[in-house]
Scaffold this motif. Structure first.
Motif, PDB file in Angstrom:
ATOM      1  N   VAL B 134       0.828  -1.218   0.000  1.00 55.12           N
ATOM      2  CA  VAL B 134       0.000   0.000   0.000  1.00 55.12           C
ATOM      3  C   VAL B 134       0.860   1.266   0.000  1.00 55.12           C
ATOM      4  O   VAL B 134       0.330   2.366  -0.053  1.00 55.12           O
ATOM      5  CB  VAL B 134      -0.997   0.064   1.190  1.00 55.12           C
ATOM      6  CG1 VAL B 134      -1.926  -1.131   1.172  1.00 55.12           C
ATOM      7  CG2 VAL B 134      -0.283   0.216   2.507  1.00 55.12           C
ATOM      8  N   GLY B 135       2.164   1.127   0.062  1.00 56.61           N
ATOM      9  CA  GLY B 135       2.977   2.338  -0.078  1.00 56.61           C
ATOM     10  C   GLY B 135       4.260   2.366   0.728  1.00 56.61           C
ATOM     11  O   GLY B 135       5.289   2.778   0.229  1.00 56.61           O
ATOM     12  N   VAL B 139       4.060   1.867   7.612  1.00 60.05           N
ATOM     13  CA  VAL B 139       2.689   1.764   8.115  1.00 60.05           C
ATOM     14  C   VAL B 139       2.318   0.320   8.472  1.00 60.05           C
ATOM     15  O   VAL B 139       1.143  -0.003   8.607  1.00 60.05           O
ATOM     16  CB  VAL B 139       1.653   2.375   7.137  1.00 60.05           C
ATOM     17  CG1 VAL B 139       1.818   3.888   7.077  1.00 60.05           C
ATOM     18  CG2 VAL B 139       1.785   1.777   5.743  1.00 60.05           C
ATOM     19  N   SER B 140       3.343  -0.528   8.691  1.00 61.54           N
ATOM     20  CA  SER B 140       3.086  -1.911   9.134  1.00 61.54           C
ATOM     21  C   SER B 140       2.239  -1.929  10.402  1.00 61.54           C
ATOM     22  O   SER B 140       1.399  -2.815  10.591  1.00 61.54           O
ATOM     23  CB  SER B 140       4.410  -2.625   9.438  1.00 61.54           C
ATOM     24  OG  SER B 140       5.209  -2.681   8.291  1.00 61.54           O
ATOM     25  N   ASN B 141       2.485  -0.946  11.281  1.00 61.98           N
ATOM     26  CA  ASN B 141       1.723  -0.911  12.535  1.00 61.98           C
ATOM     27  C   ASN B 141       0.222  -0.771  12.256  1.00 61.98           C
ATOM     28  O   ASN B 141      -0.599  -1.424  12.908  1.00 61.98           O
ATOM     29  CB  ASN B 141       2.245   0.197  13.467  1.00 61.98           C
ATOM     30  CG  ASN B 141       2.231   1.587  12.841  1.00 61.98           C
ATOM     31  OD1 ASN B 141       2.126   1.726  11.624  1.00 61.98           O
ATOM     32  ND2 ASN B 141       2.339   2.605  13.670  1.00 61.98           N
ATOM     33  N   MET B 142      -0.137   0.021  11.251  1.00 59.80           N
ATOM     34  CA  MET B 142      -1.559   0.217  10.967  1.00 59.80           C
ATOM     35  C   MET B 142      -2.162  -0.997  10.247  1.00 59.80           C
ATOM     36  O   MET B 142      -3.362  -1.252  10.367  1.00 59.80           O
ATOM     37  CB  MET B 142      -1.762   1.490  10.148  1.00 59.80           C
ATOM     38  CG  MET B 142      -1.424   2.745  10.934  1.00 59.80           C
ATOM     39  SD  MET B 142      -2.363   2.844  12.497  1.00 59.80           S
ATOM     40  CE  MET B 142      -1.265   3.827  13.496  1.00 59.80           C
ATOM     41  N   VAL B 143      -1.327  -1.743   9.510  1.00 59.94           N
ATOM     42  CA  VAL B 143      -1.788  -3.012   8.945  1.00 59.94           C
ATOM     43  C   VAL B 143      -2.209  -3.939  10.087  1.00 59.94           C
ATOM     44  O   VAL B 143      -3.276  -4.562  10.053  1.00 59.94           O
ATOM     45  CB  VAL B 143      -0.673  -3.677   8.097  1.00 59.94           C
ATOM     46  CG1 VAL B 143      -1.057  -5.107   7.737  1.00 59.94           C
ATOM     47  CG2 VAL B 143      -0.392  -2.856   6.843  1.00 59.94           C
ATOM     48  N   ARG B 176      -4.009   9.231   4.120  1.00 61.15           N
ATOM     49  CA  ARG B 176      -4.503   8.275   3.124  1.00 61.15           C
ATOM     50  C   ARG B 176      -3.743   6.948   3.211  1.00 61.15           C
ATOM     51  O   ARG B 176      -4.339   5.878   3.178  1.00 61.15           O
ATOM     52  CB  ARG B 176      -4.380   8.881   1.717  1.00 61.15           C
ATOM     53  CG  ARG B 176      -5.465   8.408   0.775  1.00 61.15           C
ATOM     54  CD  ARG B 176      -5.370   9.100  -0.588  1.00 61.15           C
ATOM     55  NE  ARG B 176      -5.497  10.546  -0.504  1.00 61.15           N
ATOM     56  CZ  ARG B 176      -4.676  11.418  -1.113  1.00 61.15           C
ATOM     57  NH1 ARG B 176      -3.657  10.995  -1.827  1.00 61.15           N
ATOM     58  NH2 ARG B 176      -4.876  12.712  -1.000  1.00 61.15           N
ATOM     59  N   MET B 177      -2.427   7.039   3.349  1.00 63.54           N
ATOM     60  CA  MET B 177      -1.631   5.812   3.389  1.00 63.54           C
ATOM     61  C   MET B 177      -1.946   4.994   4.643  1.00 63.54           C
ATOM     62  O   MET B 177      -2.029   3.772   4.596  1.00 63.54           O
ATOM     63  CB  MET B 177      -0.136   6.143   3.335  1.00 63.54           C
ATOM     64  CG  MET B 177       0.692   4.909   3.119  1.00 63.54           C
ATOM     65  SD  MET B 177       2.342   5.210   2.494  1.00 63.54           S
ATOM     66  CE  MET B 177       2.965   6.536   3.451  1.00 63.54           C
TER      67      MET B 177
END
Lengths: 529, 192
Positions: B134-135, B139-143, B176-177
Motif C-alpha cells: 500500500v505504499g 505503516v506496518s503498525n496500521m496493517v 490516506r496511506m
C-alpha cells in the motif's frame, strides 16, 4: 466543561493551568517530563504567557518556583523522584519559609525503576518536610487534586506535594475540566521577613510548622480525600493509597469482594481515621505503591494485637510496583495456574540507536584507553549510560546526575590514572560544572568527556542548556584552553578522535574532550517536519 | 462490552500510534478508556508495551490483570509471546511475523511461529509485505491494527476518523496511506 483524554502527567498540567498557574519550572526526568511539555504546547498557557522553559536542574527549578510564589503568583516545580534529592535543600526549607502564592512540588516516582536508579518514595520527603502530600489515584483526581492543592497551599501558606507514580503519570484516560480560575496578580508578601531563615527567625518558623501539623491532619479528614467506603465484610479491611485503590477495586469487581476500604489520597492521615478503621475489622491489608509508609506507621515497634498485612510481612513484595495480580494473590483470591512466558523469549534491553554519536565516542574511548586496562571510566545519567552494556562495556559507574566528574576526581586523588568521566551535555550543565571546578581548583589529573548531542536525549529530546556554550563554560571554569578539545564522533574521524583522547588521557591535569554530534533522533525529527 | 488489549513491540515501531488511534476511536464511540504507556529508557530499541482497556463501564486499573487480556496485538512476533501470561483462555494473539533482530540470542523464526500457533485464536501476518504494497513499510503498525480491528468492537469508520485526527497535521497523503494500511490489514485479518 470540556472532556479531554490525558496522561496523568497532562492532567496535572491542565489542572494547574486551570487553577491559575503562572509558571512551571522543571528539569526533564521520566516519568515527570510530560507535565512541563504539555504546558509548553498549551495554547492556553501561551496566551497567558505562563512560564514553561526548562530549568538547568531541579534545585534551580524549585527555587525559581519559590521566587514566583514570593511574588504572589501560583507556581509549580516538577521533577522525577530522584530529582527531588537535587532539590531537597530548597524543598525542606520552603516548608519553613512557607509560601505566598500557591506552590506545588510535583514528584513523579518510578517504582520498579523503569527508567531510574532507585525507587525511593517521595511521600517520605513530604513527611520529612511536614507538608501536605496529595496522591491521586486516577487521571481525573490528578486534575482535581492539583486544583485543590493550590488552594490548600495558599490556605496553610505551605508548599504542597503532588505525588504520582509511573503508571498514573504515563496512563491516559478521560478528564473533565472545570472552569478556569484567573492567575493571581503580583504582590509582595505581607511580611517581608517571611522568607528570611536566619536562625532566630527559623526557630519561630519551625515552631509554627509544628503547630500547623494537627490542622493538616484535620484537613485530610474533612477534605473527603481520605474516605471510608463501607463494605459488608467484617473480617478484612483494605487501606488503599493512591493508585493502589484502583487495583483493589479491579480485583474486588472480578471476585465480588466487598471489604470496607479506607481510600487515602492525602497526607498526613488523621490517626483517628486509621484507628477507627483498624478497630472495626480483624485484619487489615495495606496497599501502597512504593515504600510501606502507612503500613510502617500502623505496625510501630511494640507488640500489638492487630493483624497488619502488606509489603512488610510478605503478603506483597517489598519492592517494585503493584498490579492487580499481586493484589489478587495478597488477598488470596487468585485462581488457576499462572501461564509462563515461553523459554525462547529473550530479554530485549534498550540500546543506543543506530548512528548515535555516543557509539563512535565509546569506540574511540575504548581504543584510546585500552593500554591502561579496564575500570577507569566513570559515567552518568543519560542515553550514554547504555555504554555499560555489550558490545561497548565502556563505563564503570552510573550513580547520580554529575557524579561522573566528581567520582573521577576522587579516584584521581586516590592515585588512579588516568581517571575519566563520561557525561552528557545536559547532565553537565545540570550538575557537572561545579564538580569540574573542584577538579580545576586542584589541577586533578582527570579527563572529562562531554558527549554532546545537543539535547536531553533519554527523556525524548528537550532543550539542552549546554548547546553552543560548552567551550566557554569549560574555559570560564578555568580548564586550560589547549586542554579543551572538540571532536566530531563519526566513523571517518575514528583515528583522529582516538589520538585526541589519547593525548588528553596522558595529560597530568584537567582536560575536557567535547565529543559533539547532534542526537540522531533529533536529526530525524527535524527531517520529518 | 469490555476489551483489554496489550500492544507490544520494540521501541520505535509505532505501538503508541496504534494506541492513540484505538484510544481516540474508543472515546469518540462513548466508551471508557485507560491506556498505560511506556516512556523513557525502554523506548531506545527495547521491548515496549501498552495496556489498553476499553469498556462500557468505568475502568478501575490502568494495568490489565494476568489471564484477563482479550488480545495481544503485536508488531513483532517474539514480543507477542512475552505477554502470554496476560492472555485470557479465549483471547487472541494478532501479530506481525516480521522479526526485529537487535539482540544476539534472538530465537529461530519457526520456533516463535510454533509457539504462536499453540494459541488457538491467532493471526500471524506478514505486515511489512502488506504495508509495502500500500505504499510504505512504515505503516506496518496500521496493517496490524486493521487485522486486529476484525476482533475489536470498534467500527472501522471510527478508526479511520481517529487517524484523520491523529495524522491530519502531517498532510493528506500520510492520512490516506495509514487508512489504506488499515483497510489492507482488515482484509487480511478477515481471511485468516
Amino acid at each position: 466543561m470540556s472532556k479531554l483524554v490525558l496522561l496523568g502527567d497532562e492532567a496535572v498540567a491542565q489542572g494547574a493551568l486551570d487553577a491559575g498557574l503562572s509558571g512551571v519550572y522543571a528539569y526533564p526526568g521520566t516519568p515527570s517530563t510530560e507535565i512541563t511539555e504539555y504546558i509548553q504546547r498549551s495554547g492556553q498557557a501561551r496566551q497567558r504567557n505562563v512560564h514553561a522553559d526548562w530549568s538547568v536542574n531541579e534545585k534551580t527549578a524549585l527555587e525559581a518556583a519559590l521566587g514566583m510564589s514570593y511574588a504572589g503568583k501560583r507556581s509549580m516545580a516538577c521533577m522525577k523522584h530522584v530529582g527531588l534529592n537535587v532539590a531537597a535543600d530548597p524543598f525542606m526549607n520552603a516548608a519553613l519559609t512557607g509560601v505566598s502564592g500557591g506552590l506545588l512540588v510535583v514528584a513523579a516516582d518510578d517504582p520498579s525503576m523503569h527508567s531510574s536508579q532507585n525507587e525511593q518514595d517521595s511521600r517520605f520527603y513530604g513527611k520529612f518536610a511536614m507538608i501536605p502530600v496529595l496522591e491521586p489515584s486516577s487521571q481525573q483526581e490528578a486534575y482535581d487534586l492539583t486544583r485543590y492543592g493550590f488552594g490548600l497551599s495558599e490556605k496553610f501558606r505551605l508548599p504542597v506535594m503532588i505525588r504520582v507514580t509511573t503508571r498514573l503519570a504515563h496512563s491516559r484516560s478521560a478528564v473533565i475540566r472545570s472552569a478556569a480560575r484567573e492567575e493571581n496578580s503580583m504582590a509582595l508578601p505581607a511580611n517581608l521577613r517571611q522568607f528570611i531563615l536566619l536562625p532566630a527567625l527559623a526557630r519561630k518558623k519551625f515552631k509554627l510548622l509544628l503547630s500547623t501539623f494537627e490542622e493538616l491532619e484535620e484537613e485530610g479528614k474533612s477534605s473527603g480525600l481520605n474516605r471510608l467506603e463501607k463494605g459488608t465484610g467484617k473480617k478484612r479491611g483494605v487501606i488503599a493509597c493512591g493508585l493502589a485503590y484502583n487495583y483493589y477495586r479491579e480485583v474486588a469487581e472480578m471476585h465480588r469482594l466487598d471489604d470496607p476500604v479506607l481510600k487515602i489520597s492525602q497526607y498526613p492521615v488523621h490517626p483517628e481515621l486509621l484507628r477507627n478503621f483498624v478497630n472495626a475489622v480483624e485484619e487489615v491489608f495495606v496497599l501502597e505503591e512504593g515504600y510501606p509508609l502507612v503500613e510502617e506507621s500502623l505496625r510501630g515497634v511494640l507488640e500489638s494485637r492487630y493483624v497488619i498485612r502488606g509489603r512488610m510481612d510478605g503478603a506483597l513484595p517489598r519492592d517494585g510496583e503493584l498490579n492487580p495480580s499481586l493484589v489478587e494473590k495478597a488477598l488470596g483470591v487468585r485462581e488457576g495456574q499462572p501461564v509462563t512466558v515461553p523459554e525462547i523469549v529473550k530479554d530485549r534491553p534498550p540500546a543506543l540507536c543506530n548512528g548515535c554519536g555516543h557509539i563512535d565516542m565509546f569506540k574511540a574511548l575504548n581504543e584510546a584507553i585500552a593500554d591502561y586496562g579496564p575500570g577507569r571510566v566513570f559515567s552518568d545519567i543519560g542515553c550514554y549510560t547504555l555504554g555499560a552494556l555489550p558490545p561497548y562495556n565502556a563505563i564503570n559507574s552510573c550513580v547520580d546526575m554529575g557524579a561522573s566528574v566528581t567520582m573521577a576526581k576522587g579516584a584521581a586523588d586516590a592515585g588512579m590514572f588516568p581517571s575519566v568521566a563520561v557525561i552528557g551535555d545536559s547532565t553537565f550543565t545540570h550538575s557537572g560544572m561545579t564538580g569540574l571546578l573542584d577538579a580545576v581548583l586542584e589541577a586533578s589529573p582527570v579527563t572529562v568527556i562531554i558527549s554532546d548531542n545537543s539535547t536531553t536525549g533519554m527523556t525524548g529530546g528537550q532543550k539542552s542548556h549546554a548547546t553552543g556554550r560548552l567551550v566557554e563554560i569549560c574555559g570560564g571554569l578555568g580548564v586550560e584552553k589547549e586542554h579543551v578539545r572538540v571532536m566530531i564522533p563519526l566513523r571517518k574521524n575514528h583515528d583522529k578522535n582516538v589520538a585526541i583522547i589519547r593525548e588528553e588521557l596522558a595529560h597530568q591535569g584537567v582536560s575536557v574532550v567535547i565529543s559533539q554530534r547532534e542526537c540522531i533522533q533529533m536529526v530525524r525529527k527535524k527531517r520529518v517536519s | 462490552m469490555k476489551k483489554d488489549i496489550i500492544l507490544a513491540g520494540v521501541g520505535g515501531q509505532g505501538i503508541l500510534s496504534i494506541a492513540a488511534v484505538i484510544g481516540i476511536a474508543a472515546v469518540e464511540s462513548g466508551r471508557y478508556l485507560k491506556q498505560a504507556e511506556v516512556h523513557g529508557m525502554s523506548q531506545r530499541g527495547g521491548a515496549v508495551e501498552s495496556h489498553l482497556r476499553i469498556s462500557d463501564k468505568p475502568v478501575h486499573s490502568d494495568l490489565i490483570p494476568e489471564g484477563e487480556c482479550d488480545m495481544i496485538l503485536s508488531v513483532e512476533p517474539m514480543e507477542a509471546l512475552r505477554h502470554l501470561p496476560f492472555l485470557a483462555a479465549e483471547g487472541w494473539i494478532v501479530t506481525s511475523s516480521n522479526p526485529f533482530r537487535n539482540i544476539e540470542d534472538y530465537p529461530v523464526d519457526e520456533q516463535i511461529f510454533a509457539e504462536i500457533r499453540k494459541v488457538r485464536n491467532h493471526i500471524l501476518l506478514d505486515a511489512e509485505k502488506i504495508a509495502g504494497e500500500v505504499g510504505s513499510r512504515r505503516v506496518s503498525n496500521m496493517v496490524m491494527l486493521g487485522a486486529a480491528s476484525v476482533h475489536l468492537d470498534l467500527p472501522a469508520k471510527k478508526l479511520e476518523e481517529a487517524m484523520e485526527t491523529l495524522f491530519g497535521r502531517k498532510g493528506e497523503d500520510v492520512v490516506r496511506m495509514n487508512i489504506a494500511a488499515l483497510q489492507a490489514g482488515r482484509d487480511a485479518g478477515k481471511r485468516v
